[in-house]
Motif scaffolding. Structure first.
Motif, PDB file in Angstrom:
ATOM      1  N   TYR A 161      93.476 -37.347  54.943  1.00 46.72           N
ATOM      2  CA  TYR A 161      93.804 -38.651  55.516  1.00 46.72           C
ATOM      3  C   TYR A 161      92.728 -39.025  56.507  1.00 46.72           C
ATOM      4  CZ  TYR A 161      95.502 -36.884  60.062  1.00 46.72           C
ATOM      5  OH  TYR A 161      95.590 -36.331  61.308  1.00 46.72           O
ATOM      6  N   GLY A 162      92.249 -40.213  56.375  1.00 47.04           N
ATOM      7  CA  GLY A 162      91.227 -40.706  57.277  1.00 47.04           C
ATOM      8  C   GLY A 162      91.676 -42.019  57.874  1.00 47.04           C
ATOM      9  N   SER A 163      91.952 -42.981  56.993  1.00 44.19           N
ATOM     10  CA  SER A 163      92.371 -44.301  57.479  1.00 44.19           C
ATOM     11  C   SER A 163      93.881 -44.396  57.636  1.00 44.19           C
ATOM     12  CB  SER A 163      91.859 -45.397  56.541  1.00 44.19           C
ATOM     13  OG  SER A 163      92.419 -45.244  55.263  1.00 44.19           O
ATOM     14  N   LEU A 164      94.630 -43.455  57.059  1.00 41.42           N
ATOM     15  CA  LEU A 164      96.084 -43.469  57.261  1.00 41.42           C
ATOM     16  C   LEU A 164      96.379 -43.198  58.727  1.00 41.42           C
ATOM     17  CD1 LEU A 164      97.613 -41.413  54.286  1.00 41.42           C
ATOM     18  CD2 LEU A 164      97.581 -43.888  54.584  1.00 41.42           C
ATOM     19  N   ASP A 165      97.351 -43.903  59.260  1.00 35.28           N
ATOM     20  CA  ASP A 165      97.699 -43.679  60.660  1.00 35.28           C
ATOM     21  C   ASP A 165      98.823 -42.662  60.744  1.00 35.28           C
ATOM     22  OD1 ASP A 165      96.539 -44.340  63.020  1.00 35.28           O
ATOM     23  OD2 ASP A 165      97.273 -46.395  63.050  1.00 35.28           O
ATOM     24  N   SER A 166      98.680 -41.742  61.663  1.00 38.89           N
ATOM     25  CA  SER A 166      99.644 -40.673  61.838  1.00 38.89           C
ATOM     26  C   SER A 166      99.739 -40.359  63.322  1.00 38.89           C
ATOM     27  CB  SER A 166      99.158 -39.448  61.044  1.00 38.89           C
ATOM     28  OG  SER A 166     100.170 -38.499  60.926  1.00 38.89           O
ATOM     29  N   SER A 167     100.947 -40.093  63.788  1.00 39.05           N
ATOM     30  CA  SER A 167     101.161 -39.800  65.202  1.00 39.05           C
ATOM     31  C   SER A 167     100.964 -38.312  65.490  1.00 39.05           C
ATOM     32  CB  SER A 167     102.588 -40.186  65.608  1.00 39.05           C
ATOM     33  OG  SER A 167     102.795 -41.556  65.426  1.00 39.05           O
TER      34      SER A 167
ATOM     35  N   LYS B 264      92.999 -47.091  81.892  1.00 41.91           N
ATOM     36  CA  LYS B 264      93.138 -47.264  80.439  1.00 41.91           C
ATOM     37  C   LYS B 264      92.029 -48.146  79.880  1.00 41.91           C
ATOM     38  CE  LYS B 264      97.127 -45.102  80.405  1.00 41.91           C
ATOM     39  NZ  LYS B 264      97.308 -43.773  79.898  1.00 41.91           N
ATOM     40  N   ASP B 265      90.902 -48.125  80.519  1.00 39.19           N
ATOM     41  CA  ASP B 265      89.785 -48.971  80.118  1.00 39.19           C
ATOM     42  C   ASP B 265      88.976 -48.290  79.003  1.00 39.19           C
ATOM     43  OD1 ASP B 265      88.131 -51.138  80.115  1.00 39.19           O
ATOM     44  OD2 ASP B 265      86.900 -50.441  81.790  1.00 39.19           O
ATOM     45  N   PHE B 266      89.641 -48.060  77.867  1.00 43.34           N
ATOM     46  CA  PHE B 266      89.004 -47.417  76.728  1.00 43.34           C
ATOM     47  C   PHE B 266      88.183 -48.439  75.952  1.00 43.34           C
ATOM     48  CE2 PHE B 266      93.365 -45.276  76.658  1.00 43.34           C
ATOM     49  CZ  PHE B 266      92.999 -44.323  77.598  1.00 43.34           C
ATOM     50  N   ILE B 267      87.132 -47.947  75.313  1.00 40.76           N
ATOM     51  CA  ILE B 267      86.346 -48.793  74.422  1.00 40.76           C
ATOM     52  C   ILE B 267      86.666 -48.346  72.997  1.00 40.76           C
ATOM     53  CG2 ILE B 267      84.029 -49.500  73.724  1.00 40.76           C
ATOM     54  CD1 ILE B 267      83.200 -48.601  76.662  1.00 40.76           C
ATOM     55  N   ILE B 268      87.309 -49.217  72.242  1.00 41.76           N
ATOM     56  CA  ILE B 268      87.645 -48.887  70.849  1.00 41.76           C
ATOM     57  C   ILE B 268      86.448 -49.239  69.985  1.00 41.76           C
ATOM     58  CG2 ILE B 268      89.141 -49.438  68.900  1.00 41.76           C
ATOM     59  CD1 ILE B 268      91.371 -49.975  70.973  1.00 41.76           C
ATOM     60  N   ASP B 269      85.992 -48.268  69.207  1.00 38.20           N
ATOM     61  CA  ASP B 269      84.823 -48.480  68.351  1.00 38.20           C
ATOM     62  C   ASP B 269      85.157 -48.013  66.938  1.00 38.20           C
ATOM     63  OD1 ASP B 269      82.273 -48.284  67.023  1.00 38.20           O
ATOM     64  OD2 ASP B 269      81.327 -48.346  68.999  1.00 38.20           O
ATOM     65  N   ASN B 270      85.175 -48.947  66.002  1.00 38.13           N
ATOM     66  CA  ASN B 270      85.504 -48.619  64.608  1.00 38.13           C
ATOM     67  C   ASN B 270      84.476 -47.712  63.949  1.00 38.13           C
ATOM     68  OD1 ASN B 270      87.868 -50.132  64.703  1.00 38.13           O
ATOM     69  ND2 ASN B 270      86.846 -51.992  64.028  1.00 38.13           N
ATOM     70  N   ASN B 271      83.279 -47.618  64.516  1.00 39.66           N
ATOM     71  CA  ASN B 271      82.263 -46.727  63.944  1.00 39.66           C
ATOM     72  C   ASN B 271      82.645 -45.262  64.055  1.00 39.66           C
ATOM     73  OD1 ASN B 271      80.266 -48.539  62.930  1.00 39.66           O
ATOM     74  ND2 ASN B 271      79.709 -48.999  65.043  1.00 39.66           N
ATOM     75  N   ILE B 272      83.607 -44.947  64.940  1.00 41.67           N
ATOM     76  CA  ILE B 272      84.035 -43.551  65.057  1.00 41.67           C
ATOM     77  C   ILE B 272      85.434 -43.346  64.478  1.00 41.67           C
ATOM     78  CG2 ILE B 272      82.456 -42.841  66.882  1.00 41.67           C
ATOM     79  CD1 ILE B 272      84.730 -43.312  68.921  1.00 41.67           C
ATOM     80  N   ASN B 273      85.858 -44.263  63.597  1.00 38.13           N
ATOM     81  CA  ASN B 273      87.053 -44.011  62.794  1.00 38.13           C
ATOM     82  C   ASN B 273      86.724 -42.931  61.770  1.00 38.13           C
ATOM     83  OD1 ASN B 273      88.388 -46.026  64.162  1.00 38.13           O
ATOM     84  ND2 ASN B 273      88.347 -47.489  62.470  1.00 38.13           N
ATOM     85  N   GLU B 274      87.752 -42.200  61.361  1.00 41.69           N
ATOM     86  CA  GLU B 274      87.545 -41.160  60.360  1.00 41.69           C
ATOM     87  C   GLU B 274      87.140 -41.790  59.028  1.00 41.69           C
ATOM     88  OE1 GLU B 274      86.464 -38.355  59.486  1.00 41.69           O
ATOM     89  OE2 GLU B 274      88.053 -37.035  60.225  1.00 41.69           O
ATOM     90  N   MET B 275      86.562 -40.997  58.161  1.00 47.18           N
ATOM     91  CA  MET B 275      86.125 -41.451  56.839  1.00 47.18           C
ATOM     92  C   MET B 275      87.314 -41.992  56.042  1.00 47.18           C
ATOM     93  SD  MET B 275      83.982 -39.210  54.119  1.00 47.18           S
ATOM     94  CE  MET B 275      83.797 -39.706  52.433  1.00 47.18           C
ATOM     95  N   ASP B 276      87.124 -43.131  55.406  1.00 53.70           N
ATOM     96  CA  ASP B 276      88.153 -43.743  54.570  1.00 53.70           C
ATOM     97  C   ASP B 276      88.097 -43.080  53.197  1.00 53.70           C
ATOM     98  OD1 ASP B 276      89.801 -45.321  53.001  1.00 53.70           O
ATOM     99  OD2 ASP B 276      89.074 -47.208  53.830  1.00 53.70           O
ATOM    100  N   LEU B 277      89.179 -42.405  52.847  1.00 52.52           N
ATOM    101  CA  LEU B 277      89.220 -41.652  51.593  1.00 52.52           C
ATOM    102  C   LEU B 277      89.895 -42.409  50.448  1.00 52.52           C
ATOM    103  CD1 LEU B 277      89.993 -38.220  53.225  1.00 52.52           C
ATOM    104  CD2 LEU B 277      87.826 -38.954  52.229  1.00 52.52           C
ATOM    105  N   GLY B 278      90.159 -43.691  50.657  1.00 52.26           N
ATOM    106  CA  GLY B 278      90.669 -44.515  49.554  1.00 52.26           C
ATOM    107  C   GLY B 278      91.925 -43.956  48.921  1.00 52.26           C
ATOM    108  N   ILE B 279      91.906 -43.836  47.585  1.00 50.41           N
ATOM    109  CA  ILE B 279      93.101 -43.372  46.860  1.00 50.41           C
ATOM    110  C   ILE B 279      93.417 -41.901  47.110  1.00 50.41           C
ATOM    111  CG2 ILE B 279      92.841 -45.119  45.039  1.00 50.41           C
ATOM    112  CD1 ILE B 279      91.814 -42.821  43.202  1.00 50.41           C
ATOM    113  N   PHE B 280      92.498 -41.165  47.758  1.00 47.15           N
ATOM    114  CA  PHE B 280      92.751 -39.755  48.068  1.00 47.15           C
ATOM    115  C   PHE B 280      93.635 -39.585  49.303  1.00 47.15           C
ATOM    116  CE2 PHE B 280      88.547 -37.970  46.085  1.00 47.15           C
ATOM    117  CZ  PHE B 280      88.964 -38.405  44.830  1.00 47.15           C
ATOM    118  N   GLU B 281      93.822 -40.653  50.051  1.00 42.87           N
ATOM    119  CA  GLU B 281      94.588 -40.580  51.300  1.00 42.87           C
ATOM    120  C   GLU B 281      96.013 -40.096  51.051  1.00 42.87           C
ATOM    121  OE1 GLU B 281      93.652 -41.589  54.546  1.00 42.87           O
ATOM    122  OE2 GLU B 281      91.648 -42.292  54.032  1.00 42.87           O
ATOM    123  N   GLY B 282      96.460 -39.166  51.893  1.00 41.11           N
ATOM    124  CA  GLY B 282      97.837 -38.685  51.846  1.00 41.11           C
ATOM    125  C   GLY B 282      98.119 -37.652  50.780  1.00 41.11           C
TER     126      GLY B 282
END
Length: 195
Positions: free
Chosen positions: A20-26, A70-88
């Motif tokens: 899972y890369g783009s799937l959100d999980s707590s 809580k002054d975080f900088i959100i940067d999508n460049n450091i999101n995990e790899m998107d694994l497409g249909i392999f997710e989950g």
């Protein structure tokens, strides 16, 4: 400059050993405990900037580590790899459900992109773009809260842009790494396991 890399705490998806890369999980209970240990380790460091990925697990990790500012900088460049249909899916499920795609990915893990996902080369390019932007900063301490694949890609970059190094490092949930950028050079100072 000191750059602290923190991998988010464990999630149920980690526990189930699914891709899972783009799937959100707590974060799960173990993940929360891992980050509390990391917080204790980092408690005396004043961070000039804190970068986090856009995932729920990174945000939860950041909220435990940094309670007040809580002054975080959100940067999508450091999101995990998107694994497409392999997710989950687990390793075994991928072999069974997508044998052709799994074979292509296994034989060319750098260039092949799972359907609806991204290739490692594309993923690495965005992580590289991010870390090159960090090189331009004139700060003392930076915290980056992100994912295992991102951290291993940062190692590959700072150790000479050798993508094969991706597989030569572990990055466990809750691990803290310190990398340094001094006089135009990168080096790994230490890696601390949360458990």
């Amino acid at each position: 400059m000191n750059i602290y890399l923190l991998r988010h705490g464990e999630t149920e998806s980690n526990n189930k050993k699914v891709y899972y890369g783009s799937l959100d999980s707590s974060l799960n209970e173990k993940g929360i405990e891992q980050i509390k240990k990391a917080k204790e380790y980092l408690k005396n460091i004043k961070f000039d900037k804190v970068y986090i990925s856009n995932s729920k697990r990174a945000k939860q990790t950041a909220n435990i580590i940094i309670e007040h500012n809580k002054d975080f900088i959100i940067d999508n460049n450091i999101n995990e790899m998107d694994l497409g249909i392999f997710e989950g899916k687990t390793y075994k499920e991928l072999e069974k459900l997508y044998p052709l795609e799994w074979k292509c990915w296994s034989e060319d893990w750098k260039e092949y992109a799972p359907p609806k996902g991204e290739s490692y080369v594309d993923f690495y390019a965005r992580v590289k773009k991010f870390i090159q932007s960090i090189e331009k900063l004139d700060l003392e301490n930076v915290l980056i809260i992100t994912h295992g694949g991102v951290i291993r890609s940062i190692y590959a970059y700072i150790l000479g842009e050798n993508l094969d190094l991706f597989w030569k490092f572990a990055s466990k949930n809750g691990d803290v790494s310190l990398i340094k950028y001094e006089y135009g050079n990168w080096f790994v100072d230490f890696i601390v396991h949360a458990e």
